[in-house]
Design a protein around this motif. Structure first.
Motif, PDB file in Angstrom:
ATOM      1  N   GLY A  23      76.159 -21.775  21.362  1.00  0.00           N
ATOM      2  CA  GLY A  23      75.121 -21.004  20.678  1.00  0.00           C
ATOM      3  C   GLY A  23      74.813 -19.674  21.349  1.00  0.00           C
ATOM      4  N   PRO A  24      74.418 -19.673  22.616  1.00  0.00           N
ATOM      5  CA  PRO A  24      74.145 -18.406  23.306  1.00  0.00           C
ATOM      6  C   PRO A  24      75.368 -17.487  23.378  1.00  0.00           C
ATOM      7  CG  PRO A  24      73.141 -20.223  24.483  1.00  0.00           C
ATOM      8  CD  PRO A  24      74.009 -20.835  23.433  1.00  0.00           C
ATOM      9  N   LEU A  25      76.560 -18.076  23.539  1.00  0.00           N
ATOM     10  CA  LEU A  25      77.778 -17.260  23.567  1.00  0.00           C
ATOM     11  C   LEU A  25      77.959 -16.520  22.242  1.00  0.00           C
ATOM     12  CD1 LEU A  25      80.440 -19.509  25.363  1.00  0.00           C
ATOM     13  CD2 LEU A  25      79.418 -17.389  26.206  1.00  0.00           C
ATOM     14  N   SER A  26      77.683 -17.215  21.158  1.00  0.00           N
ATOM     15  CA  SER A  26      77.819 -16.596  19.841  1.00  0.00           C
ATOM     16  C   SER A  26      76.832 -15.446  19.673  1.00  0.00           C
ATOM     17  CB  SER A  26      77.581 -17.652  18.746  1.00  0.00           C
ATOM     18  OG  SER A  26      77.774 -17.094  17.469  1.00  0.00           O
ATOM     19  N   MET A  27      75.625 -15.605  20.227  1.00  0.00           N
ATOM     20  CA  MET A  27      74.606 -14.560  20.109  1.00  0.00           C
ATOM     21  C   MET A  27      74.993 -13.291  20.854  1.00  0.00           C
ATOM     22  SD  MET A  27      70.792 -16.233  20.116  1.00  0.00           S
ATOM     23  CE  MET A  27      71.017 -17.482  21.378  1.00  0.00           C
ATOM     24  N   ILE A  28      75.638 -13.447  22.025  1.00  0.00           N
ATOM     25  CA  ILE A  28      75.955 -12.264  22.826  1.00  0.00           C
ATOM     26  C   ILE A  28      77.297 -11.647  22.444  1.00  0.00           C
ATOM     27  CG2 ILE A  28      74.588 -13.087  24.765  1.00  0.00           C
ATOM     28  CD1 ILE A  28      77.131 -13.900  26.178  1.00  0.00           C
ATOM     29  N   ASN A  29      78.151 -12.400  21.747  1.00  0.00           N
ATOM     30  CA  ASN A  29      79.418 -11.836  21.288  1.00  0.00           C
ATOM     31  C   ASN A  29      79.187 -10.822  20.176  1.00  0.00           C
ATOM     32  OD1 ASN A  29      81.184 -13.217  23.003  1.00  0.00           O
ATOM     33  ND2 ASN A  29      81.302 -14.996  21.645  1.00  0.00           N
ATOM     34  N   LYS A  30      80.067  -9.848  20.068  1.00  0.00           N
ATOM     35  CA  LYS A  30      79.934  -8.805  19.068  1.00  0.00           C
ATOM     36  C   LYS A  30      79.942  -9.396  17.667  1.00  0.00           C
ATOM     37  CE  LYS A  30      82.054  -4.515  17.383  1.00  0.00           C
ATOM     38  NZ  LYS A  30      83.204  -3.583  17.529  1.00  0.00           N
ATOM     39  N   LYS A  31      78.899  -9.072  16.892  1.00  0.00           N
ATOM     40  CA  LYS A  31      78.777  -9.610  15.543  1.00  0.00           C
ATOM     41  C   LYS A  31      79.936  -9.129  14.677  1.00  0.00           C
ATOM     42  CE  LYS A  31      74.855 -11.373  16.726  1.00  0.00           C
ATOM     43  NZ  LYS A  31      74.989 -11.042  18.158  1.00  0.00           N
ATOM     44  N   GLY A  32      80.552 -10.060  13.978  1.00  0.00           N
ATOM     45  CA  GLY A  32      81.673  -9.735  13.112  1.00  0.00           C
ATOM     46  C   GLY A  32      83.019  -9.824  13.803  1.00  0.00           C
ATOM     47  N   GLY A  33      83.014  -9.971  15.132  1.00  0.00           N
ATOM     48  CA  GLY A  33      84.264 -10.065  15.881  1.00  0.00           C
ATOM     49  C   GLY A  33      84.824 -11.477  15.878  1.00  0.00           C
ATOM     50  N   LYS A  34      86.060 -11.612  16.332  1.00  0.00           N
ATOM     51  CA  LYS A  34      86.725 -12.919  16.339  1.00  0.00           C
ATOM     52  C   LYS A  34      86.015 -13.911  17.260  1.00  0.00           C
ATOM     53  CE  LYS A  34      91.414 -11.425  15.112  1.00  0.00           C
ATOM     54  NZ  LYS A  34      92.843 -11.381  15.537  1.00  0.00           N
ATOM     55  N   GLN A  35      85.584 -13.440  18.423  1.00  0.00           N
ATOM     56  CA  GLN A  35      84.920 -14.335  19.363  1.00  0.00           C
ATOM     57  C   GLN A  35      83.591 -14.840  18.803  1.00  0.00           C
ATOM     58  OE1 GLN A  35      86.209 -15.661  22.118  1.00  0.00           O
ATOM     59  NE2 GLN A  35      88.072 -14.556  21.547  1.00  0.00           N
ATOM     60  N   HIS A  36      82.877 -13.964  18.117  1.00  0.00           N
ATOM     61  CA  HIS A  36      81.615 -14.371  17.492  1.00  0.00           C
ATOM     62  C   HIS A  36      81.875 -15.430  16.431  1.00  0.00           C
ATOM     63  CE1 HIS A  36      77.577 -14.149  15.823  1.00  0.00           C
ATOM     64  NE2 HIS A  36      78.125 -14.031  14.629  1.00  0.00           N
ATOM     65  N   SER A  37      82.919 -15.214  15.648  1.00  0.00           N
ATOM     66  CA  SER A  37      83.269 -16.166  14.599  1.00  0.00           C
ATOM     67  C   SER A  37      83.658 -17.524  15.183  1.00  0.00           C
ATOM     68  CB  SER A  37      84.420 -15.604  13.756  1.00  0.00           C
ATOM     69  OG  SER A  37      84.818 -16.528  12.761  1.00  0.00           O
ATOM     70  N   ARG A  38      84.472 -17.487  16.239  1.00  0.00           N
ATOM     71  CA  ARG A  38      84.943 -18.737  16.844  1.00  0.00           C
ATOM     72  C   ARG A  38      83.806 -19.523  17.487  1.00  0.00           C
ATOM     73  NH1 ARG A  38      90.262 -15.965  19.671  1.00  0.00           N
ATOM     74  NH2 ARG A  38      91.573 -15.915  17.798  1.00  0.00           N
ATOM     75  N   THR A  39      82.998 -18.842  18.299  1.00  0.00           N
ATOM     76  CA  THR A  39      81.894 -19.537  18.961  1.00  0.00           C
ATOM     77  C   THR A  39      80.830 -19.952  17.949  1.00  0.00           C
ATOM     78  OG1 THR A  39      80.908 -17.373  19.505  1.00  0.00           O
ATOM     79  CG2 THR A  39      82.213 -18.470  21.214  1.00  0.00           C
ATOM     80  N   GLY A  40      80.676 -19.160  16.893  1.00  0.00           N
ATOM     81  CA  GLY A  40      79.716 -19.494  15.846  1.00  0.00           C
ATOM     82  C   GLY A  40      80.114 -20.766  15.105  1.00  0.00           C
ATOM     83  N   LYS A  41      81.402 -20.880  14.772  1.00  0.00           N
ATOM     84  CA  LYS A  41      81.879 -22.087  14.097  1.00  0.00           C
ATOM     85  C   LYS A  41      81.789 -23.304  15.016  1.00  0.00           C
ATOM     86  CE  LYS A  41      85.004 -19.911  10.762  1.00  0.00           C
ATOM     87  NZ  LYS A  41      86.409 -19.739  10.322  1.00  0.00           N
ATOM     88  N   LEU A  42      82.087 -23.092  16.285  1.00  0.00           N
ATOM     89  CA  LEU A  42      81.987 -24.181  17.251  1.00  0.00           C
ATOM     90  C   LEU A  42      80.541 -24.666  17.342  1.00  0.00           C
ATOM     91  CD1 LEU A  42      83.586 -25.855  19.318  1.00  0.00           C
ATOM     92  CD2 LEU A  42      83.039 -24.107  21.023  1.00  0.00           C
ATOM     93  N   PHE A  43      79.616 -23.712  17.372  1.00  0.00           N
ATOM     94  CA  PHE A  43      78.194 -24.052  17.404  1.00  0.00           C
ATOM     95  C   PHE A  43      77.788 -24.801  16.139  1.00  0.00           C
ATOM     96  CE2 PHE A  43      73.831 -22.760  16.161  1.00  0.00           C
ATOM     97  CZ  PHE A  43      73.128 -23.418  17.159  1.00  0.00           C
TER      98      PHE A  43
END
Length: 235
Positions: A23-43
Motif C-alpha cells: 500500500g505505501p509503496l503504491s502511494m509513493i510510486n509515480k502515479k500511472g507508472g508501471k511500478q504504481h500499477s504493479r504495487t497497486g494491484k498487489l495491494f
C-alpha cells in the motif's frame, strides 16, 4: 472448526503484512507508472484476501467479531470501488455503471446502515463502549461514500477527473483500514478510540494532500490550454 479458523488467520496475517508493505509503496510510486500499477494491484488482491478471511472468521460460530466484520466489509468496499472506478472514467461522458458496481455500492450501504444501527443502539442503551462509537463513525463514512457512488451512477460527474480523486480516496482509505486493523490488534499503549480513529485522522490529511495536488495540476493544465487556444485564435 478451530483448524479452519487457524488457517484463515494465517492467510489473514500473511495478506495483511503484504498489504501493509504494498500500500505505501503504491502511494509513493509515480502515479500511472508501471511500478504504481504493479504495487497497486498487489495491494488490491492482498486487501481482498484480508477482507475475505476477516469476514469468514467474523461469522464463524465460536468467533463472532463485530470488529472483524466492520473492517472486513469496509475494506473490501474501499479497495473494490477504488479499483473499479478506473473502469468508470466514461461516467462523465454518459457511460452507464455496470450492475457489479451497483451491487458493490448498495451492499456497502446496507452494511453501513447496519453498523450505524448497532452503534447507536449501544450508545443509547448506555451499554456502548468505544466500539459503538467506532461503528457509528465508520458506518457513517461508508454510507456517505456509497451515496456518492449512487450520485455518480445516476448523474454524470461534472469533473472529468472524478475517477482520479475517487481512486486516490478509496485506495488510501484502504490503507487506513489496514493500518487501523494492525494498530487495534497490536495496541498496548494507546486508548482504544485513538487506536481506532487515529489512522483515519492521519490518512484523511494524506488524502487531502494528494487531492489538492492533483486538482491544482488539473487547473494549471486547463489554464495553459486556454492560453494556447487564445493565442492560436488571435493569430
Amino acid at each position: 472448526m478451530e483448524a479452519l479458523f487457524k488457517t484463515l488467520l494465517i492467510l489473514h496475517i500473511a495478506a495483511g503484512t503484504l498489504a501493509l508493505v504494498a500500500g505505501p509503496l503504491s502511494m509513493i510510486n509515480k502515479k500511472g507508472g508501471k511500478q504504481h500499477s504493479r504495487t497497486g494491484k498487489l495491494f488490491f488482491y492482498a486487501m481482498m484476501l484480508v477482507s475475505g478471511t476477516a469476514i469468514s472468521m467474523a461469522v464463524l460460530p465460536a468467533h463472532h467479531s463485530l470488529f472483524l466484520l466492520i473492517i472486513g466489509v469496509f475494506s473490501a468496499y474501499l479497495v473494490s470501488s477504488g479499483y473499479r472506478v478506473l473502469y468508470l472514467k466514461g461516467l462523465a461522458r454518459g457511460q452507464k455503471a455496470p450492475l457489479l458496481d451497483w451491487v458493490i455500492s448498495l451492499t456497502m450501504a446496507a452494511f453501513a446502515a447496519f453498523f450505524i444501527y448497532l452503534g447507536l443502539s449501544g450508545i443509547l442503551s448506555g451499554s456502548g463502549s468505544s466500539s459503538s462509537t467506532v461503528s457509528v463513525v465508520f458506518g457513517s463514512i461508508a454510507l456517505a461514500l456509497a451515496a456518492k457512488d449512487v450520485r455518480k451512477y445516476t448523474k454524470a460527474p461534472a469533473d472529468k477527473n472524478f475517477w482520479l480523486y475517487d481512486h486516490i480516496t478509496r485506495m488510501i482509505a484502504g490503507n487506513i483500514a489496514a493500518f487501523t486493523a494492525f494498530l487495534v490488534v497490536n495496541n498496548t499503549l494507546l486508548p482504544p478510540l485513538v487506536a481506532w480513529l487515529g489512522p483515519t485522522v492521519i490518512g484523511t490529511a494524506i488524502i487531502s494532500f494528494f487531492i489538492t495536488k492533483y486538482k491544482q495540476k488539473a487547473r494549471r493544465k486547463a489554464t495553459a490550454e486556454t492560453v494556447i487556444v487564445k493565442i492560436t485564435a488571435s493569430n
